[in-house]
Design an enzyme around this catalytic site. Structure first.
Site, mmCIF file in Angstrom:
data_model
loop_
_atom_site.group_PDB
_atom_site.id
_atom_site.type_symbol
_atom_site.label_atom_id
_atom_site.label_comp_id
_atom_site.label_asym_id
_atom_site.label_seq_id
_atom_site.Cartn_x
_atom_site.Cartn_y
_atom_site.Cartn_z
ATOM 1 N N VAL A 1 27.049 37.291 -49.720
ATOM 2 C CA VAL A 1 27.536 36.604 -48.525
ATOM 3 C C VAL A 1 29.058 36.470 -48.549
ATOM 4 O O VAL A 1 29.740 36.768 -47.564
ATOM 5 C CB VAL A 1 26.865 35.219 -48.387
ATOM 6 N N ASP B 1 36.416 34.124 -57.095
ATOM 7 C CA ASP B 1 35.153 34.014 -57.836
ATOM 8 C C ASP B 1 35.467 33.596 -59.267
ATOM 9 O O ASP B 1 36.516 33.956 -59.816
ATOM 10 C CB ASP B 1 34.391 35.349 -57.826
ATOM 11 N N GLU C 1 20.483 41.513 -46.639
ATOM 12 C CA GLU C 1 20.962 42.525 -47.568
ATOM 13 C C GLU C 1 20.473 43.884 -47.084
ATOM 14 O O GLU C 1 19.416 43.998 -46.475
ATOM 15 C CB GLU C 1 20.453 42.219 -48.982
ATOM 16 N N GLY D 1 10.240 39.047 -50.913
ATOM 17 C CA GLY D 1 10.945 38.626 -52.112
ATOM 18 C C GLY D 1 12.403 38.424 -51.772
ATOM 19 O O GLY D 1 12.743 38.102 -50.639
ATOM 20 N N CYS E 1 16.353 34.819 -51.152
ATOM 21 C CA CYS E 1 16.379 33.757 -50.146
ATOM 22 C C CYS E 1 15.023 33.279 -49.621
ATOM 23 O O CYS E 1 14.755 32.089 -49.680
ATOM 24 C CB CYS E 1 17.288 34.166 -49.003
ATOM 25 N N LYS F 1 13.729 45.015 -51.435
ATOM 26 C CA LYS F 1 13.617 45.677 -50.128
ATOM 27 C C LYS F 1 14.496 46.919 -50.192
ATOM 28 O O LYS F 1 15.319 47.039 -51.107
ATOM 29 C CB LYS F 1 14.083 44.740 -49.004
ATOM 30 N N ARG G 1 16.272 40.272 -57.291
ATOM 31 C CA ARG G 1 15.898 38.850 -57.415
ATOM 32 C C ARG G 1 14.564 38.598 -56.706
ATOM 33 O O ARG G 1 14.394 38.951 -55.549
ATOM 34 C CB ARG G 1 17.011 37.963 -56.842
HETATM 35 P P1 NAD Z 1 25.386 35.513 -55.145
HETATM 36 O O1 NAD Z 1 24.678 34.958 -56.305
HETATM 37 O O2 NAD Z 1 25.316 36.967 -54.857
HETATM 38 O O3 NAD Z 1 26.944 35.147 -55.255
HETATM 39 C C1 NAD Z 1 27.446 33.883 -55.543
HETATM 40 C C2 NAD Z 1 28.834 34.062 -56.190
HETATM 41 O O4 NAD Z 1 29.461 32.779 -56.302
HETATM 42 C C3 NAD Z 1 28.781 34.657 -57.602
HETATM 43 O O5 NAD Z 1 29.600 35.809 -57.658
HETATM 44 C C4 NAD Z 1 29.308 33.516 -58.495
HETATM 45 O O6 NAD Z 1 30.043 33.979 -59.617
HETATM 46 C C5 NAD Z 1 30.208 32.773 -57.526
HETATM 47 N N1 NAD Z 1 30.506 31.377 -57.876
HETATM 48 C C6 NAD Z 1 29.682 30.420 -58.376
HETATM 49 N N2 NAD Z 1 30.341 29.263 -58.532
HETATM 50 C C7 NAD Z 1 31.610 29.462 -58.130
HETATM 51 C C8 NAD Z 1 32.778 28.651 -58.038
HETATM 52 N N3 NAD Z 1 32.755 27.366 -58.398
HETATM 53 N N4 NAD Z 1 33.915 29.199 -57.595
HETATM 54 C C9 NAD Z 1 33.960 30.508 -57.246
HETATM 55 N N5 NAD Z 1 32.890 31.329 -57.294
HETATM 56 C C10 NAD Z 1 31.742 30.815 -57.726
HETATM 57 O O7 NAD Z 1 24.910 34.663 -53.895
HETATM 58 P P2 NAD Z 1 24.630 35.180 -52.396
HETATM 59 O O8 NAD Z 1 23.416 36.014 -52.369
HETATM 60 O O9 NAD Z 1 25.891 35.700 -51.818
HETATM 61 O O10 NAD Z 1 24.252 33.787 -51.700
HETATM 62 C C11 NAD Z 1 25.208 32.782 -51.518
HETATM 63 C C12 NAD Z 1 24.624 31.722 -50.608
HETATM 64 O O11 NAD Z 1 24.389 32.272 -49.307
HETATM 65 C C13 NAD Z 1 23.275 31.141 -51.048
HETATM 66 O O12 NAD Z 1 23.221 29.793 -50.675
HETATM 67 C C14 NAD Z 1 22.265 31.948 -50.253
HETATM 68 O O13 NAD Z 1 21.065 31.238 -50.044
HETATM 69 C C15 NAD Z 1 23.007 32.136 -48.952
HETATM 70 N N6 NAD Z 1 22.632 33.336 -48.196
HETATM 71 C C16 NAD Z 1 22.428 34.516 -48.861
HETATM 72 C C17 NAD Z 1 22.122 35.675 -48.133
HETATM 73 C C18 NAD Z 1 21.857 36.986 -48.818
HETATM 74 O O14 NAD Z 1 21.418 37.909 -48.145
HETATM 75 N N7 NAD Z 1 22.092 37.126 -50.108
HETATM 76 C C19 NAD Z 1 22.070 35.606 -46.727
HETATM 77 C C20 NAD Z 1 22.315 34.385 -46.087
HETATM 78 C C21 NAD Z 1 22.596 33.253 -46.844
HETATM 79 C C1 UGA Z 2 16.612 37.317 -45.168
HETATM 80 C C2 UGA Z 2 16.769 37.045 -43.656
HETATM 81 O O1 UGA Z 2 16.236 38.150 -42.927
HETATM 82 C C3 UGA Z 2 18.246 36.847 -43.286
HETATM 83 O O2 UGA Z 2 18.361 36.523 -41.898
HETATM 84 C C4 UGA Z 2 18.798 35.705 -44.133
HETATM 85 O O3 UGA Z 2 20.182 35.524 -43.864
HETATM 86 C C5 UGA Z 2 18.610 36.025 -45.599
HETATM 87 O O4 UGA Z 2 17.192 36.234 -45.878
HETATM 88 C C6 UGA Z 2 19.062 34.918 -46.482
HETATM 89 O O5 UGA Z 2 19.054 33.771 -46.105
HETATM 90 O O6 UGA Z 2 19.431 35.302 -47.590
HETATM 91 P P1 UGA Z 2 16.943 39.408 -46.768
HETATM 92 O O7 UGA Z 2 16.280 38.557 -47.781
HETATM 93 O O8 UGA Z 2 18.192 40.120 -47.125
HETATM 94 O O9 UGA Z 2 17.283 38.537 -45.462
HETATM 95 O O10 UGA Z 2 15.923 40.549 -46.313
HETATM 96 P P2 UGA Z 2 14.745 40.673 -45.232
HETATM 97 O O11 UGA Z 2 14.947 41.943 -44.511
HETATM 98 O O12 UGA Z 2 14.590 39.464 -44.423
HETATM 99 O O13 UGA Z 2 13.479 40.845 -46.175
HETATM 100 C C7 UGA Z 2 13.034 39.805 -47.024
HETATM 101 C C8 UGA Z 2 11.755 40.216 -47.705
HETATM 102 O O14 UGA Z 2 10.681 40.254 -46.772
HETATM 103 C C9 UGA Z 2 11.795 41.594 -48.358
HETATM 104 O O15 UGA Z 2 11.121 41.534 -49.602
HETATM 105 C C10 UGA Z 2 11.026 42.475 -47.399
HETATM 106 O O16 UGA Z 2 10.419 43.578 -48.012
HETATM 107 C C11 UGA Z 2 9.994 41.490 -46.872
HETATM 108 N N1 UGA Z 2 9.467 41.832 -45.541
HETATM 109 C C12 UGA Z 2 10.286 41.849 -44.472
HETATM 110 C C13 UGA Z 2 8.114 42.095 -45.393
HETATM 111 O O17 UGA Z 2 7.345 42.058 -46.370
HETATM 112 N N2 UGA Z 2 7.629 42.374 -44.137
HETATM 113 C C14 UGA Z 2 8.442 42.396 -43.040
HETATM 114 O O18 UGA Z 2 7.921 42.647 -41.929
HETATM 115 C C15 UGA Z 2 9.791 42.129 -43.213
#
Ligand code: NAD
Ligand code: UGA
Length: 448
Positions: free
Chosen positions: A11, A30, A164, A266, A269, A329, A336
């Protein structure tokens, strides 16, 4: 605007790149200095389609900087965006340790007014908790006066909805921008921050913003579990879940997205956010049965898949199984909470020998399962296998050469755990075809 993004994960990095494209000067911070060194060299620490090209371009344009020094970065910032991880604790609650550390780090160095934007997914009430925490910090002003840090920092909730595998696209073309604040000026400034994005702007209270994020993820996860539960019922009647969900999805009130049945959801999130919302329901003395059921149905996909293989192969002890797909996915190297790895673990527990292949996720899987044999291609992984499981719906798996695969295998069982194929095509190539909710070679029972 002068923007600081805290956290260079999926993110944070994607947000930093997007805001840089929008013309802001962005510094991404970071605590992981290896990650920062890679990013300075223009290398993305994870696989995300199209990201590295844009990253290099924005760095070259001088709009995007990376550092491990938060204090220096925050010095001139108008806006600091928190994108650190909020993983599950053992109880299912969101772990806010990293977030609160980052808040303290910022509070200890802030000298001028700024927006603290919470983009990480956080429980309802976190915005308030952060404000209360900032009230405990003071900053020395010129002339020796002291002010509460809470007077300098306006906390704004701004959840992220990117996926992602299509993160950059989602970030540049969001369905909506949700901003939770009680400050009118913050609304104006957040509109400035995102100026250039063509998306509806929804200004709500901080609690509503926090809840919109959890509710959206939980709803999508629930939709997938609904389809998966229905998939089991389809098997009873020899119906095809793909046809059933297609028919349902034609109703625009239902829609066809997020109803693909298979091995379940999976990622970093959906599972953690459903658990965290359930925890918040329970803390509020509310019944979160539908959330519990969403998780239960999802976990049961693994057992069901193992049982399908057992029925087709007899005992699994000593069986050679090829797993194609390890990422949670397609389009990512993220493993994760990958359903594929849960299945891998369950098959190891049954005494199977595993060979595995994934186009991107082998390094991540290897860190968790160092003793599994990882292969350079699908064809290599299926060599001498009793069964093959397609566990992630990577586009390249859609085009697998089944004649060649079955010729290399010792057995002929194919578990299509993402319902990618037509039974007839695989049977023609000689497979014993198994799906999850589609008519297959092992039709179970039909009610009398
Ligand atoms: P991530 O684990 O990929 O990245 C988090 C980063 O923050 C790491 O690189 C870590 O080293 C860094 N970090 C930790 N503590 C820190 C600090 N004090 N100062 C600076 N850096 C620091 O996490 P992510 O997947 O990007 O998710 C971040 C947040 O966004 C979560 O709350 C998640 O639920 C949310 N989110 C994730 C997605 C997604 O698709 N991954 C989508 C929407 C929302
Ligand atoms: C999901 C949400 O789609 C995002 O909007 C949100 O920002 C993000 O979580 C988050 O908060 O991190 P993401 O986890 O990257 O995004 O991927 P998705 O495409 O949503 O898929 C999630 C999981 O559901 C995967 O394991 C995928 O294979 C599964 N999935 C998805 C199914 O099994 N069936 C479907 O029809 C769709």
């Amino acid at each position: 605007m002068e923007v600081v993004v805290v956290g260079a994960g999926y993110v944070g990095l994607v947000t930093a790149v997007t805001l840089s494209i929008l013309g802001h000067r962005v510094t991404c911070v970071d605590v992981n200095s290896e990650r920062i060194a890679m990013l300075k060299a223009g290398k993305s620490p994870f696989y995300e389609p199209g990201l590295e090209e844009v990253l290099a371009r924005e760095i070259a344009a001088g709009r995007l900087l990376f550092t491990a020094d938060l204090a220096e970065a925050v010095g001139n910032a108008d806006c600091v965006i928190l994108c650190v991880g909020t993983p599950s604790t053992a109880s299912g609650a969101a772990d806010l340790t990293d977030l609160m550390h980052a808040v303290d780090d910022i509070a200890s160095v802030v000298k001028r007014p700024l927006y603290l934007v919470i983009k990480s997914t956080v429980p309802v009430g976190t915005n308030r908790r952060v404000v209360e925490r900032l009230q405990q910090w003071q900053v020395a002003m010129p002339g020796g006066l002291k002010r509460s840090v809470a007077e300098l920092i306006t906390v704004v909730s701004n959840p992220e909805f990117l996926r992602e595998g299509s993160a950059l696209h989602d970030s540049l073309h969001p369905d909506r921008i949700v901003v939770g604040t009680t400050s009118k000026q913050a609304i104006i400034d957040m509109q400035l921050l995102y100026r250039g994005l063509d998306a509806p702007f929804l200004a709500v209270s901080p609690e509503e913003a926090e809840l919109i994020k959890y509710a959206s993820n939980a709803f999508l996860a629930m939709k997938i579990s609904f389809a998966n539960s229905l998939a089991d019922f389809c098997e009873v009647w020899g119906a095809d879940i793909r046809v059933v969900t297609k028919g349902m999805g034609m109703d625009t009130r239902i829609g066809s997205q997020f109803m693909q049945a298979g091995l379940g959801f999976g990622g970093s999130c959906f599972p953690k956010d459903v658990r965290a919302l359930l925890y918040q329901y329970q803390a509020a003395n509310l019944y979160g049965g539908f959330l519990q059921e969403t998780l239960r149905v999802n976990q049961a996909r693994i057992t069901r898949s193992v049982n399908k293989l057992k029925r087709a192969l007899g005992s699994l002890l000593g069986r050679k199984i090829a797993i194609l797909g390890l990422a949670f996915k397609p389009g990512t190297d993220d493993v994760r909470e990958s359903p594929s790895l849960y299945l891998l673990q369950a098959l190891l527990d049954e005494g199977c020998q595993i060979k595995a292949y994934d186009p991107q996720a082998i390094p991540g899987a290897r860190r968790l399962f160092p003793d599994v044999e990882y292969c350079a291609s699908s064809l290599e992984a299926v060599q001498d296998a009793d069964a093959v499981v397609v566990a992630t719906d990577w586009p390249e798996f859609k085009e697998l050469p089944w004649d060649q695969i079955l010729a290399r295998m010792r057995g002929r069982v194919v578990l299509d755990a993402r319902n990618l194929y037509e039974r007839e095509v695989l049977e023609k190539a000689g497979a014993l075809y198994l799906g999850l909710g589609v008519p297959d070679g092992m039709v179970e029972r039909r009610p009398a």
